[in-house]
Design a protein around this motif. Sequence first.
Motif, PDB file in Angstrom:
ATOM      1  N   ASP A   1      -5.823   5.509   8.920  1.00  0.00           N
ATOM      2  CA  ASP A   1      -6.430   6.750   9.419  1.00  0.00           C
ATOM      3  C   ASP A   1      -6.307   6.831  10.939  1.00  0.00           C
ATOM      4  O   ASP A   1      -5.995   7.889  11.495  1.00  0.00           O
ATOM      5  CB  ASP A   1      -7.908   6.844   9.014  1.00  0.00           C
ATOM      6  CG  ASP A   1      -8.119   7.159   7.548  1.00  0.00           C
ATOM      7  OD1 ASP A   1      -7.151   7.568   6.865  1.00  0.00           O
ATOM      8  OD2 ASP A   1      -9.260   6.978   7.067  1.00  0.00           O
TER       9      ASP A   1
ATOM     10  N   ASP B   1      -9.789  -6.386   3.259  1.00  0.00           N
ATOM     11  CA  ASP B   1     -10.711  -5.346   2.832  1.00  0.00           C
ATOM     12  C   ASP B   1      -9.943  -4.029   2.871  1.00  0.00           C
ATOM     13  O   ASP B   1      -9.422  -3.632   3.909  1.00  0.00           O
ATOM     14  CB  ASP B   1     -11.905  -5.310   3.789  1.00  0.00           C
ATOM     15  CG  ASP B   1     -12.850  -4.166   3.500  1.00  0.00           C
ATOM     16  OD1 ASP B   1     -13.055  -3.837   2.311  1.00  0.00           O
ATOM     17  OD2 ASP B   1     -13.372  -3.593   4.468  1.00  0.00           O
ATOM     18  N   GLU B   2      -9.832  -3.364   1.735  1.00  0.00           N
ATOM     19  CA  GLU B   2      -9.047  -2.132   1.666  1.00  0.00           C
ATOM     20  C   GLU B   2      -9.594  -1.061   2.603  1.00  0.00           C
ATOM     21  O   GLU B   2      -8.837  -0.255   3.141  1.00  0.00           O
ATOM     22  CB  GLU B   2      -8.959  -1.599   0.232  1.00  0.00           C
ATOM     23  CG  GLU B   2      -7.932  -0.488   0.116  1.00  0.00           C
ATOM     24  CD  GLU B   2      -7.523  -0.193  -1.320  1.00  0.00           C
ATOM     25  OE1 GLU B   2      -7.387   0.997  -1.637  1.00  0.00           O
ATOM     26  OE2 GLU B   2      -7.339  -1.151  -2.095  1.00  0.00           O
ATOM     27  N   GLU B   3     -10.890  -1.053   2.840  1.00  0.00           N
ATOM     28  CA  GLU B   3     -11.466  -0.071   3.771  1.00  0.00           C
ATOM     29  C   GLU B   3     -10.996  -0.328   5.204  1.00  0.00           C
ATOM     30  O   GLU B   3     -10.830   0.608   5.978  1.00  0.00           O
ATOM     31  CB  GLU B   3     -12.988  -0.058   3.679  1.00  0.00           C
ATOM     32  CG  GLU B   3     -13.493   0.634   2.435  1.00  0.00           C
ATOM     33  CD  GLU B   3     -12.909   2.043   2.245  1.00  0.00           C
ATOM     34  OE1 GLU B   3     -12.952   2.852   3.194  1.00  0.00           O
ATOM     35  OE2 GLU B   3     -12.412   2.335   1.142  1.00  0.00           O
ATOM     36  N   ALA B   4     -10.770  -1.586   5.560  1.00  0.00           N
ATOM     37  CA  ALA B   4     -10.253  -1.905   6.898  1.00  0.00           C
ATOM     38  C   ALA B   4      -8.821  -1.395   7.032  1.00  0.00           C
ATOM     39  O   ALA B   4      -8.435  -0.846   8.073  1.00  0.00           O
ATOM     40  CB  ALA B   4     -10.315  -3.409   7.149  1.00  0.00           C
TER      41      ALA B   4
ATOM     42  N   TYR C   1       0.840  -1.191   0.000  1.00  0.00           N
ATOM     43  CA  TYR C   1       0.000   0.000   0.000  1.00  0.00           C
ATOM     44  C   TYR C   1       0.877   1.244   0.000  1.00  0.00           C
ATOM     45  O   TYR C   1       2.008   1.215   0.468  1.00  0.00           O
ATOM     46  CB  TYR C   1      -0.896   0.030   1.241  1.00  0.00           C
ATOM     47  CG  TYR C   1      -1.868  -1.126   1.309  1.00  0.00           C
ATOM     48  CD1 TYR C   1      -3.081  -1.076   0.630  1.00  0.00           C
ATOM     49  CD2 TYR C   1      -1.571  -2.256   2.048  1.00  0.00           C
ATOM     50  CE1 TYR C   1      -3.979  -2.137   0.689  1.00  0.00           C
ATOM     51  CE2 TYR C   1      -2.456  -3.318   2.113  1.00  0.00           C
ATOM     52  CZ  TYR C   1      -3.657  -3.256   1.433  1.00  0.00           C
ATOM     53  OH  TYR C   1      -4.536  -4.304   1.487  1.00  0.00           O
TER      54      TYR C   1
ATOM     55  N   GLU D   1      -2.587   8.788   5.796  1.00  0.00           N
ATOM     56  CA  GLU D   1      -3.557   8.604   4.720  1.00  0.00           C
ATOM     57  C   GLU D   1      -3.127   7.499   3.763  1.00  0.00           C
ATOM     58  O   GLU D   1      -2.032   7.525   3.216  1.00  0.00           O
ATOM     59  CB  GLU D   1      -3.717   9.908   3.932  1.00  0.00           C
ATOM     60  CG  GLU D   1      -4.750   9.792   2.830  1.00  0.00           C
ATOM     61  CD  GLU D   1      -4.867  11.064   1.995  1.00  0.00           C
ATOM     62  OE1 GLU D   1      -5.618  11.006   1.002  1.00  0.00           O
ATOM     63  OE2 GLU D   1      -4.210  12.062   2.306  1.00  0.00           O
TER      64      GLU D   1
ATOM     65  N   ARG E   1      -7.546   1.105   5.242  1.00  0.00           N
ATOM     66  CA  ARG E   1      -7.673   2.571   5.225  1.00  0.00           C
ATOM     67  C   ARG E   1      -8.043   3.082   6.619  1.00  0.00           C
ATOM     68  O   ARG E   1      -7.484   4.056   7.115  1.00  0.00           O
ATOM     69  CB  ARG E   1      -8.716   3.006   4.205  1.00  0.00           C
ATOM     70  CG  ARG E   1      -8.838   4.517   4.055  1.00  0.00           C
ATOM     71  CD  ARG E   1      -9.837   4.900   2.955  1.00  0.00           C
ATOM     72  NE  ARG E   1      -9.610   4.218   1.690  1.00  0.00           N
ATOM     73  CZ  ARG E   1      -8.661   4.533   0.811  1.00  0.00           C
ATOM     74  NH1 ARG E   1      -7.839   5.534   1.064  1.00  0.00           N
ATOM     75  NH2 ARG E   1      -8.527   3.860  -0.312  1.00  0.00           N
ATOM     76  N   SER E   2      -8.960   2.417   7.267  1.00  0.00           N
ATOM     77  CA  SER E   2      -9.393   2.813   8.607  1.00  0.00           C
ATOM     78  C   SER E   2      -8.245   2.695   9.611  1.00  0.00           C
ATOM     79  O   SER E   2      -8.063   3.577  10.466  1.00  0.00           O
ATOM     80  CB  SER E   2     -10.575   1.939   9.044  1.00  0.00           C
ATOM     81  OG  SER E   2     -10.966   2.264  10.345  1.00  0.00           O
TER      82      SER E   2
END
Length: 102
Positions: free
Chosen positions: A92, A83-86, A38, A97, A88-89
């Motif tokens: 964050d 899960d890319e949102e996991a 990432y 970022e 990202r979270s």
Amino acid sequence: MTAETQLPQATASCCSPSGSCHDGAGADAGRGGVTTVYQVTGMTCGHCEGAVSEEISAIEGVTSVKAVASTGQVTVVSDAPLDEEAVRSAVDEAGYELTGRA
């Protein structure tokens, strides 16, 4: 007459039996099946790397995380695709970022 001392010949480095140095991620790579890199912005030092690594490591299934501030790349080894949102979270939460995959 001079005495010569015979030292044992090194057959590999102290890092691994194969003679290659590794960073820990390589050692864990066999445990996880998926490696994803990432891109993260805002990391500037070892503390940043540790904060990002700690948060991502808490995601279920993650077996290894290696963050490099100088490149902004974070290599994650996991049992299955994450899960890319996991991710990202988690990034964050660490205060940085996630801009996507490298």
